[in-house]
Design a protein around this motif. Structure first.
Motif, mmCIF file in Angstrom:
data_model
loop_
_atom_site.group_PDB
_atom_site.id
_atom_site.type_symbol
_atom_site.label_atom_id
_atom_site.label_comp_id
_atom_site.label_asym_id
_atom_site.label_seq_id
_atom_site.Cartn_x
_atom_site.Cartn_y
_atom_site.Cartn_z
ATOM 1 N N ARG A 144 0.650 -1.271 -0.086
ATOM 2 C CA ARG A 144 0.135 -0.074 0.091
ATOM 3 C C ARG A 144 0.986 1.333 0.147
ATOM 4 N NH1 ARG A 144 -3.766 -2.594 4.801
ATOM 5 N NH2 ARG A 144 -4.913 -4.098 3.137
ATOM 6 N N ASP A 145 2.018 1.234 0.731
ATOM 7 C CA ASP A 145 3.019 2.549 0.618
ATOM 8 C C ASP A 145 3.798 2.634 -0.382
ATOM 9 O OD1 ASP A 145 4.329 0.271 1.663
ATOM 10 O OD2 ASP A 145 5.232 1.743 3.234
ATOM 11 N N SER A 163 -0.719 -4.953 3.342
ATOM 12 C CA SER A 163 0.148 -4.130 4.414
ATOM 13 C C SER A 163 1.386 -4.914 4.636
ATOM 14 C CB SER A 163 -0.795 -3.913 5.731
ATOM 15 O OG SER A 163 -1.138 -5.270 5.949
ATOM 16 N N THR A 164 1.295 -6.155 4.304
ATOM 17 C CA THR A 164 2.734 -6.663 4.521
ATOM 18 C C THR A 164 3.513 -7.197 3.046
ATOM 19 O OG1 THR A 164 1.660 -8.666 4.902
ATOM 20 C CG2 THR A 164 1.727 -7.420 6.835
#
Length: 289
Positions: A144-145, A163-164
């Motif tokens: 996501r980032d 997220s991982t």
């Protein structure tokens, strides 16, 4: 764009130079990656050590105690918490607003050359993909980032995010995503480190967009940015940068036979205007491309 003048190099110490009478090395902490086997880390830490040794200031390089995703590491640096001092990551407009970049692409732009990890049962998944529209019918996995998520979505591609980092390999193995685009620096070693999963490396397509992997430091540390830049420019000048890069990644990139793959060009609307695209010597080009 004019480049700012570099610091004059002082007499070298084994790991940096004594600048202005510095009596002891300064600690420099980089983030422990969330990946258990980070394919970039050996090269990047070797490059950083060699650059610091030419910087005019003595440093001691250390890894953070905690594992961090990129967003957390950048937040710690921006806040000046002291838990992390430098991070290497792909540049974007937001990141160059938040942190201070050293605008020398330490990956020679290979972060923007992407090949796909796919499920082992679908080796021909991307064989006939010749357009963005065709690729958009499939689902790509990304963190996501990561700035790549913004780039892929801006080009109309379909994403499922996680997220991982490790979760993306699990999603691909379970068939919840169709492909996982990885830079040519990462793909082969990541496939090897996840050999227990039913994954394969696509041999038909390369996705390319202009991108750069930089060292970033806090805006309150301009002297650190100058020191890293000084060392990197020195390595560029004497060829040691190119030799280190070739030793780590030259054969990997050549082995992927990029010139034989269909190249799907994407735009990168998030690339800052200050990116030194005109300095051709900074960027990788595959043979016969």
């Amino acid at each position: 764009m004019q480049r700012r003048p570099l610091l004059k190099l002082a007499a070298l110490w084994p790991f940096g130079a004594a600048a202005a009478g510095t009596s002891s090395p300064l600690p420099l902490v980089y983030p422990r990656h969330q990946a258990f086997d980070d394919p970039q880390q050996g090269y990047v830490t070797a490059l950083l050590r060699q650059a610091l040794a030419r910087s005019g200031q003595a440093y001691v390089l250390r890894r953070s105690e905690l594992r961090m995703v990129q967003t957390r590491a950048m937040q710690e640096i921006a806040m000046g918490s002291g838990s992390v001092d430098v991070v290497w990551t792909m540049t974007s407009r937001a990141r160059e607003t938040q942190l201070l970049p050293v605008r020398i692409p330490i990956d020679r732009g290979l972060i923007g050359w992407r090949v796909a990890l796919i499920h082992a049962r679908q080796p021909q998944l991307l064989r006939d993909v010749r357009s963005i529209a065709a690729l958009a019918r499939l689902s790509a996995g990304q963190m996501r980032d990561w700035p790549d998520s913004v780039i892929l979505q801006a080009n109309g591609l379909r994403l499922d995010t996680s997220s991982t980092y490790e979760g993306l390999f699990q999603q691909l193995a379970a068939g919840r995503i169709d492909y996982f685009p990885r830079s040519v620096i990462e793909a082969q070693s990541e496939l090897a480190s996840h050999a227990q999963l039913p994954l394969a490396l696509d041999t038909h397509l390369v996705i390319r967009y202009p991108a750069a992997l930089y060292f970033f430091v806090g805006k309150h540390r301009p002297e650190l940015a100058r020191h890293i830049e000084t060392g990197l420019e020195s390595m560029l000048a004497d060829g040691s940068f190119a030799r280190l890069f070739q030793r780590h990644f030259g054969r990997l990139a050549d082995g992927l036979q990029l010139s034989r793959r269909h190249v799907l060009e994407l735009a990168n609307p998030d690339l800052p205007e200050e990116t030194p695209l005109a300095r051709k010597a900074l960027w990788y080009r595959p043979k016969n491309y």
